[in-house]
Write an enzyme that holds these catalytic residues in place. Sequence first.
Site, PDB file in Angstrom:
ATOM      1  N   LYS A  76       0.963  -1.238   0.686  1.00 25.02           N
ATOM      2  CA  LYS A  76      -0.443   0.188  -0.025  1.00 25.02           C
ATOM      3  C   LYS A  76       0.988   1.207   0.086  1.00 25.02           C
ATOM      4  CE  LYS A  76      -3.931   2.143   0.308  1.00 25.02           C
ATOM      5  NZ  LYS A  76      -3.383   2.857  -0.438  1.00 25.02           N
ATOM      6  N   LYS A 100       5.131   2.650   8.287  1.00 26.35           N
ATOM      7  CA  LYS A 100       3.495   3.240   8.647  1.00 26.35           C
ATOM      8  C   LYS A 100       2.781   2.236   9.197  1.00 26.35           C
ATOM      9  CE  LYS A 100       3.601   6.855   6.348  1.00 26.35           C
ATOM     10  NZ  LYS A 100       3.639   7.956   4.778  1.00 26.35           N
ATOM     11  N   LYS A 112       5.235   2.111  -3.160  1.00 23.31           N
ATOM     12  CA  LYS A 112       5.331   3.183  -3.184  1.00 23.31           C
ATOM     13  C   LYS A 112       5.684   3.670  -4.556  1.00 23.31           C
ATOM     14  CE  LYS A 112       4.970   7.091  -1.338  1.00 23.31           C
ATOM     15  NZ  LYS A 112       4.481   8.173  -0.502  1.00 23.31           N
ATOM     16  N   THR A 196      -5.021  13.670   5.926  1.00 20.92           N
ATOM     17  CA  THR A 196      -3.259  13.110   6.541  1.00 20.92           C
ATOM     18  C   THR A 196      -3.190  14.663   6.728  1.00 20.92           C
ATOM     19  OG1 THR A 196      -2.689  12.527   4.026  1.00 20.92           O
ATOM     20  CG2 THR A 196      -0.670  13.252   5.197  1.00 20.92           C
ATOM     21  N   ASN A 227      -1.701  20.013  -1.029  1.00 22.66           N
ATOM     22  CA  ASN A 227      -2.791  18.688   0.036  1.00 22.66           C
ATOM     23  C   ASN A 227      -2.347  18.877   1.438  1.00 22.66           C
ATOM     24  OD1 ASN A 227      -4.713  17.640   0.203  1.00 22.66           O
ATOM     25  ND2 ASN A 227      -3.448  15.311  -0.356  1.00 22.66           N
ATOM     26  N   SER A 355      -7.300   6.047   3.682  1.00 27.18           N
ATOM     27  CA  SER A 355      -7.568   5.020   2.387  1.00 27.18           C
ATOM     28  C   SER A 355      -7.789   3.786   3.284  1.00 27.18           C
ATOM     29  CB  SER A 355      -5.848   4.929   2.131  1.00 27.18           C
ATOM     30  OG  SER A 355      -5.556   5.546   1.289  1.00 27.18           O
TER      31      SER A 355
HETATM   32  N1  GLU Z   1       0.678   9.362   0.150  1.00 21.88           N
HETATM   33  C1  GLU Z   1       0.461   9.347   1.587  1.00 21.88           C
HETATM   34  C2  GLU Z   1       1.441   8.404   1.952  1.00 21.88           C
HETATM   35  O1  GLU Z   1       3.139   8.254   1.932  1.00 21.88           O
HETATM   36  C3  GLU Z   1      -0.755   7.979   1.352  1.00 21.88           C
HETATM   37  C4  GLU Z   1      -0.497   6.699   1.134  1.00 21.88           C
HETATM   38  C5  GLU Z   1      -2.027   5.773   0.691  1.00 21.88           C
HETATM   39  O2  GLU Z   1      -2.636   6.346   1.405  1.00 21.88           O
HETATM   40  O3  GLU Z   1      -2.206   4.683   1.012  1.00 21.88           O
HETATM   41  O4  GLU Z   1       1.028   7.714   3.241  1.00 21.88           O
END
Ligand code: GLU
Length: 429
Positions: A76, A100, A112, A196, A227, A355
Amino acid sequence: MSKKVEETVQDDTLKATLGLIKQSVDLLEMSNDVYEHLRVPMRFVEASIPVEMDDGSIKVLTGYRAQHNNVLGPYKGGIRFHPNSTPDEVKALSMWMTLKCALVGTPFGGGKGAVVCDPRNMSIKEIERVSRGYVRAMGTVLGPETDIPAPDVYTNAQVMAWMADEYTTIMREPAFGVVTGKPIAVGGCVGREEATSRGCVYIAREAARTLDIPFKGARVAIQGAGNVGGFAALLLAEEGCKIVGISDSKSGVYDPQGLDAQKVVEHKKKTGSLEGISGPKEITNEELLALDCDILIPAAMENQITGKNAADVKAKIVVEGANGPTTPEGDKILKDNNVLVVPDVMANSGGVTVSYFEWVQNNYGFRWDFATVDKHLQEKMVEAFGNVYGFYCEHCTGSDMRTGAYMYAIKKLAEAMQYRGWLHNGIYA
Ligand code: GLU
């Protein structure tokens, strides 16, 4: 900055992350096998993405997807469209996602992605072609049970909608859960866009409470008006904090009496920059980091608080809204100066948490209302902060909260690895 210098900085990001993972495994007195599993992504895909530009020419862009670890569940993590993205940067970012997700307790692994391009100089149609091209190029490595992208730097809900549409077309089945952060109309979750920032605000509130700093009236400086930073400014103002400064990649504004967050964010939305707002004093990004304030929220890019400027930070708490804003040298100085740094893997985990809520709703075809989303988000953030801060206080004397967060997450990952039979010689050395 020249290409060469940028690449060196990015390579350092990966090196620093690996250093921290190794250090945490050693501090936990775990077997090196745990580090071996976390040292490299389980899969790294590099693909070319041919894109037709509006003038009819073809540009062959490069796309990456790092699938770091899936011991806890499907990979994810976001996809960024950025001209400076490199394989090492994407790998480091995917590692942070693994940590995370483990830390907040979502049943996901870490991934990623990136496309090396600059969407700021592209038309909407061109961005759509890049988004669809990414999904075509990555093909079957993605999937609602395999690897679930989301927005990241310079990507948004619209990009996710194009990706979901492309995936659904290729697979010939509705599978909107393949990406999260979608518009509400196509299976998105209320509150995901500002999740976020909202998570960051809840974490900042917990950190302030821990240090006995009254949150109402706390002076906050925010680096980044996109954002994460923009929404955070609005939400913090709602909570009664005083936003003393905010900056974007080109400039910043400052008012010790407190800025009108609404006005600043609207100006940024309308003009695309912070320049030319009447009233507050203009400041540079460097000056913003050194503002006299209680809480500093770096919410832009990597490597902002470094060995060169960390000593100037006057905030008592740094809440990392961005991924990787502090370098190891910066970290050391902040620790020596008694600044509490709430690390990225904790501070910006609200995005991936919502998410997760979106994915759950997609899976069982039901919609939550905002109150439900916010209640669950708040609970998760408060619980995760308590767990990590508690672990840090108990096990990490002389170290920092980042090390505590890494150790806490790695403990959970190692436990799952052990149960799944990935550690033949056990967790501990
Ligand atoms: N891009 C965001 C992060 O770095 C969200 C990632 C997601 O929701 O999967 O945490």
